[in-house]
Design a protein around this motif. Structure first.
Motif, PDB file in Angstrom:
ATOM      1  N   GLU A  74       3.148   6.754  10.585  1.00 32.02           N
ATOM      2  CA  GLU A  74       2.146   7.546   9.854  1.00 32.02           C
ATOM      3  C   GLU A  74       0.752   7.340  10.427  1.00 32.02           C
ATOM      4  O   GLU A  74       0.030   8.304  10.734  1.00 32.02           O
ATOM      5  CB  GLU A  74       2.163   7.168   8.370  1.00 32.02           C
ATOM      6  CG  GLU A  74       1.300   8.046   7.485  1.00 32.02           C
ATOM      7  CD  GLU A  74       1.905   9.407   7.217  1.00 32.02           C
ATOM      8  OE1 GLU A  74       1.134  10.385   7.102  1.00 32.02           O
ATOM      9  OE2 GLU A  74       3.142   9.505   7.138  1.00 32.02           O
ATOM     10  N   VAL A  75       0.355   6.076  10.556  1.00 40.50           N
ATOM     11  CA  VAL A  75      -0.998   5.772  11.029  1.00 40.50           C
ATOM     12  C   VAL A  75      -1.156   6.141  12.501  1.00 40.50           C
ATOM     13  O   VAL A  75      -2.140   6.786  12.898  1.00 40.50           O
ATOM     14  CB  VAL A  75      -1.323   4.277  10.802  1.00 40.50           C
ATOM     15  CG1 VAL A  75      -2.643   3.897  11.492  1.00 40.50           C
ATOM     16  CG2 VAL A  75      -1.397   3.972   9.317  1.00 40.50           C
ATOM     17  N   GLY A  76      -0.184   5.755  13.319  1.00 43.62           N
ATOM     18  CA  GLY A  76      -0.303   6.010  14.753  1.00 43.62           C
ATOM     19  C   GLY A  76      -0.333   7.480  15.107  1.00 43.62           C
ATOM     20  O   GLY A  76      -1.181   7.926  15.898  1.00 43.62           O
ATOM     21  N   GLU A 110      -7.030   4.434  -0.246  1.00 47.21           N
ATOM     22  CA  GLU A 110      -5.821   3.621  -0.169  1.00 47.21           C
ATOM     23  C   GLU A 110      -4.559   4.467  -0.383  1.00 47.21           C
ATOM     24  O   GLU A 110      -4.522   5.348  -1.243  1.00 47.21           O
ATOM     25  CB  GLU A 110      -5.862   2.510  -1.227  1.00 47.21           C
ATOM     26  CG  GLU A 110      -6.896   1.431  -0.920  1.00 47.21           C
ATOM     27  CD  GLU A 110      -6.802   0.289  -1.925  1.00 47.21           C
ATOM     28  OE1 GLU A 110      -6.337   0.509  -3.061  1.00 47.21           O
ATOM     29  OE2 GLU A 110      -7.195  -0.843  -1.558  1.00 47.21           O
ATOM     30  N   VAL A 111      -3.528   4.156   0.424  1.00 47.96           N
ATOM     31  CA  VAL A 111      -2.262   4.875   0.353  1.00 47.96           C
ATOM     32  C   VAL A 111      -1.119   3.851   0.352  1.00 47.96           C
ATOM     33  O   VAL A 111      -1.135   2.898   1.136  1.00 47.96           O
ATOM     34  CB  VAL A 111      -2.076   5.838   1.537  1.00 47.96           C
ATOM     35  CG1 VAL A 111      -0.740   6.584   1.419  1.00 47.96           C
ATOM     36  CG2 VAL A 111      -3.237   6.833   1.615  1.00 47.96           C
ATOM     37  N   TYR A 143       0.310   8.035  -3.180  1.00 50.88           N
ATOM     38  CA  TYR A 143       1.549   7.577  -2.550  1.00 50.88           C
ATOM     39  C   TYR A 143       2.006   8.574  -1.489  1.00 50.88           C
ATOM     40  O   TYR A 143       1.844   9.788  -1.655  1.00 50.88           O
ATOM     41  CB  TYR A 143       2.660   7.413  -3.597  1.00 50.88           C
ATOM     42  CG  TYR A 143       2.364   6.354  -4.638  1.00 50.88           C
ATOM     43  CD1 TYR A 143       2.800   5.049  -4.456  1.00 50.88           C
ATOM     44  CD2 TYR A 143       1.636   6.665  -5.791  1.00 50.88           C
ATOM     45  CE1 TYR A 143       2.521   4.067  -5.414  1.00 50.88           C
ATOM     46  CE2 TYR A 143       1.353   5.716  -6.737  1.00 50.88           C
ATOM     47  CZ  TYR A 143       1.790   4.406  -6.544  1.00 50.88           C
ATOM     48  OH  TYR A 143       1.506   3.445  -7.484  1.00 50.88           O
ATOM     49  N   HIS A 144       2.569   8.032  -0.429  1.00 46.16           N
ATOM     50  CA  HIS A 144       3.241   8.853   0.572  1.00 46.16           C
ATOM     51  C   HIS A 144       4.747   8.690   0.420  1.00 46.16           C
ATOM     52  O   HIS A 144       5.238   7.560   0.310  1.00 46.16           O
ATOM     53  CB  HIS A 144       2.842   8.431   1.981  1.00 46.16           C
ATOM     54  CG  HIS A 144       1.725   9.236   2.553  1.00 46.16           C
ATOM     55  ND1 HIS A 144       0.941   8.815   3.609  1.00 46.16           N
ATOM     56  CD2 HIS A 144       1.242  10.471   2.218  1.00 46.16           C
ATOM     57  CE1 HIS A 144       0.045   9.739   3.898  1.00 46.16           C
ATOM     58  NE2 HIS A 144       0.204  10.754   3.070  1.00 46.16           N
ATOM     59  N   LYS A 193       2.142  12.529  -2.291  1.00 44.35           N
ATOM     60  CA  LYS A 193       1.956  13.493  -1.206  1.00 44.35           C
ATOM     61  C   LYS A 193       2.973  13.232  -0.095  1.00 44.35           C
ATOM     62  O   LYS A 193       3.491  12.121   0.036  1.00 44.35           O
ATOM     63  CB  LYS A 193       0.532  13.389  -0.638  1.00 44.35           C
ATOM     64  CG  LYS A 193      -0.552  13.666  -1.687  1.00 44.35           C
ATOM     65  CD  LYS A 193      -1.941  13.598  -1.077  1.00 44.35           C
ATOM     66  CE  LYS A 193      -3.011  13.862  -2.135  1.00 44.35           C
ATOM     67  NZ  LYS A 193      -4.379  13.846  -1.562  1.00 44.35           N
ATOM     68  N   PRO A 194       3.236  14.238   0.723  1.00 42.53           N
ATOM     69  CA  PRO A 194       4.217  14.052   1.813  1.00 42.53           C
ATOM     70  C   PRO A 194       3.620  13.315   3.005  1.00 42.53           C
ATOM     71  O   PRO A 194       2.464  13.562   3.385  1.00 42.53           O
ATOM     72  CB  PRO A 194       4.601  15.480   2.184  1.00 42.53           C
ATOM     73  CG  PRO A 194       3.368  16.278   1.867  1.00 42.53           C
ATOM     74  CD  PRO A 194       2.750  15.638   0.654  1.00 42.53           C
TER      75      PRO A 194
END
Length: 480
Positions: A74-76, A110-111, A143-144, A193-194
Motif C-alpha cells: 500500500e505505502v510503496g 492514520e490508517v 480502515y483499509h 475504504k478500499p
C-alpha cells in the motif's frame, strides 16, 4: 524596401531559431526530470520487493504474514504513483510502530490495514479494533480493507444480492456495516475504504506477480507522461502567432530605423522638425510594410523550421530570396527592368539561398568546386522561376528555355558521376515546386492552404503521424 528584406529576415530567422532551441532545451529538461521521477518510483517498488523477499522478518505466522505485506505494498505503490507524477509522496510509516493502533499514514491521517480472509471476518476485526481504540474511525482516521472485499461491502450496503453469498451471510454483513456507522457516528465509506490491493494479491506466493504488474503500470504511466511532455513542447499554431507578432515588431522597427537613416542622409532630422507631411506618411507606410513583411516572415520561418524540418538559415535564405525576387518581378512587370536584368538580379538575389539549400541537400557529400558553380546557378534559376513566375507573363516560357539550356550546358562539362549527383539534387529541389510559397499564401482559402501544407510536409519527409490533415485535427491540436 528590397535592400532591407535580407537583414530583416535573417534577424527574424535568428529569433525563431532561438525560440526553437529554447523549446528544445525545455523539452530535454522536462524529460530528464520525468526520468528522475520514474527512477524514484521504481526504487519504491524495489524496497517492497526487498521487504517481501525476507519473509523471516515479516510479522505473523505463515497464514498471517500477508497482513504486513499488504501494508508495505500500500505505502510503496502509493508513493511510487505519486513520484512518477512528480508529486510529494503521501504515504508514510514515519512515527508509527509496527504494533501501533495505526499501520501507516496517508496525507498525515492514520490508517489501520485489515486484510482478513472473508468479508464478514474482516468487518468483525474492524469492529474489534474500534472497540479497543475508541478514537479510531471517529477523528478522521480510517480502515483499509482489500479492494475486492470493499466492493462486496458496498453492494450489500446498497441492498444488492451478491453471487456466492447466502441471504444469512448478506444480512450479517449488513448488520456489521450498520454497527461500524453506529460506533463511529459517520457514514461507512468514510470509516472503511478500499486499499489498492485485492486480498489474493498480497499473499506470499502472489505478491511478486503483483509487484510486476504495478511496475508495468508505472512504465506505461511513464510512457504516457513523456508523450504528454513531448506534445506540450511540440510546435503549435499559437506559438507561430506569437513568433509572427514578434517578427512584425522586428520588421517594423528595422524599417523605421532604415527609413530614418535614409532621411538623415538626405539632410532631414525628424527631431528638428525637418520632416514634411509626405515624409511622415512615407515613414508610416514603411513601418506598416515592414511590420507586415516581418509578420509573414516570422510565421513562414516558424512553419518551415518546425513543421517542414528546415534549418533556420535555410528557411531564412529561401524566404529572403522569395521577397527579393517578388520585388524584382514587380519592377519587371512595371517595365523598369528588362528580362535579362530580371534574370541577372534574380540570380544574385538567390545565390546565397541556393548555396544554403545546396549545403543542406548534399550533406556530407564531397563535390568539386566547379560542380558547385553549376548547382548554385541551376538552383538559383529554379528559385527565380518559382517566385517570379506571377510577374513574367509571356516571358516565363522564354526564360524557362534559357535556364534549361544553361542547365544542360553545365551538365555537358561535368563527369557522368557528378551529373547523376546533380540530377538527384535538382529532382529533390523541383519536388518542392511552389509548395513552400503556396503553403503560406494568405490569398488561398483555408482548405487549399491546408492541403498545400500537407504536401509540403510530406515532401520534406515529416512523418504522417505528425502532420495535421483536417480542420478537425487542427481544432483538436489547438484545444489539447
Amino acid at each position: 524596401m528590397k535592400e532591407n528584406i535580407h537583414p530583416t529576415t535573417q534577424i527574424i530567422a535568428s529569433m525563431v531559431d532561438a525560440e526553437n532551441l529554447n523549446r528544445a532545451r525545455e523539452l530535454a529538461q522536462d524529460l530528464s526530470r520525468q526520468d528522475s521521477a520514474f527512477a524514484d518510483a521504481l526504487r519504491q517498488v524495489q524496497q517492497v520487493r526487498e521487504f517481501v523477499g525476507s519473509p523471516e522478518h515479516i510479522l505473523g505466522n505463515l497464514h498471517t504474514k500477508h497482513g504486513e505485506i499488504a501494508e508495505q505494498v500500500e505505502v510503496g505503490i502509493r508513493n511510487a504513483r505519486d513520484l512518477v507524477h512528480q508529486l510529494t509522496p503521501t504515504a508514510s510509516f514515519d512515527g508509527i510502530g509496527r504494533t501501533a493502533p495505526a499501520d501507516y499514514c496517508i496525507d498525515q491521517v492514520e490508517v489501520q490495514s485489515k486484510f482478513v480472509n472473508g468479508v464478514g471476518k474482516n468487518l468483525e476485526h474492524v469492529l474489534n479494533h474500534m472497540k479497543q481504540y475508541e478514537y479510531f474511525g471517529r477523528n478522521g482516521s480510517y480502515y483499509h480493507v482489500p479492494k475486492d472485499q470493499y466492493e462486496v461491502m458496498q453492494r450489500v450496503a446498497q441492498g444488492e444480492m451478491v453471487e456466492g453469498l447466502s441471504q444469512t451471510s448478506i444480512q450479517k454483513i449488513r448488520e456489521k456495516i450498520q454497527a461500524v456507522e453506529q460506533l463511529s457516528g459517520r457514514p461507512f465509506h468514510e470509516v472503511v475504504k478500499p486499499g489498492i490491493s485485492n486480498y489474493s494479491e498480497v499473499q506470499q506466493g502472489k505478491v511478486q506477480d503483483t509487484l510486476d504488474r504495478h511496475e508495468q503500470e508505472l512504465k506505461e504511466t511513464q510512457k504516457d507522461l513523456k508523450d504528454k511532455i513531448r506534445l506540450e513542447h511540440q510546435p503549435s499554431l499559437g506559438e507561430m502567432a506569437k513568433v509572427a507578432a514578434q517578427g512584425a515588431v522586428i520588421g517594423a522597427g528595422l524599417q523605421v530605423t532604415f527609413k530614418l537613416f535614409e532621411k538623415y542622409r538626405q539632410g532631414k532630422n525628424p527631431f528638428k522638425g525637418d520632416f514634411t507631411s509626405a515624409d511622415w506618411q512615407e515613414l508610416g507606410f514603411a513601418t506598416a510594410q515592414g511590420g507586415a513583411t516581418g509578420g509573414v516572415s516570422g510565421a513562414a520561418l516558424y512553419g518551415l523550421t518546425n513543421f517542414a524540418n528546415l534549418s533556420a538559415p535555410l528557411a531564412g535564405a529561401v524566404i529572403s530570396a522569395g521577397f527579393a525576387v517578388v520585388a524584382i518581378g514587380k519592377r519587371y512587370a512595371d517595365g523598369d527592368i528588362t528580362l535579362d536584368e530580371f534574370l541577372e538580379l534574380g540570380q544574385i538575389a538567390c545565390a546565397e539561398s541556393a548555396i544554403v539549400a545546396l549545403s543542406a541537400a548534399i550533406g556530407q557529400a564531397v563535390i568539386p568546386v566547379p560542380v558547385l558553380g553549376a548547382l548554385v546557378g541551376t538552383i538559383a534559376g529554379r528559385m527565380i522561376m518559382s517566385f517570379g513566375k506571377p510577374y513574367l507573363g509571356e516571358a516565363a516560357e522564354k526564360l524557362q528555355k534559357r535556364l534549361a539550356a544553361y542547365y544542360n550546358q553545365c551538365l555537358a562539362k561535368i563527369d557522368r558521376a557528378y551529373q547523376e549527383v546533380i540530377a538527384q539534387i535538382i529532382i529533390k529541389y523541383e519536388r518542392l515546386g511552389d509548395l513552400t510559397q503556396a503553403a503560406f499564401d494568405q490569398t488561398k482559402n483555408t482548405a487549399l492552404r491546408l492541403q498545400n501544407s500537407i504536401q509540403l510536409a510530406e515532401v520534406y519527409g515529416v512523418p504522417q503521424t505528425k502532420i495535421i490533415h483536417t480542420i478537425d485535427e487542427l481544432d483538436a491540436f489547438m484545444l489539447s
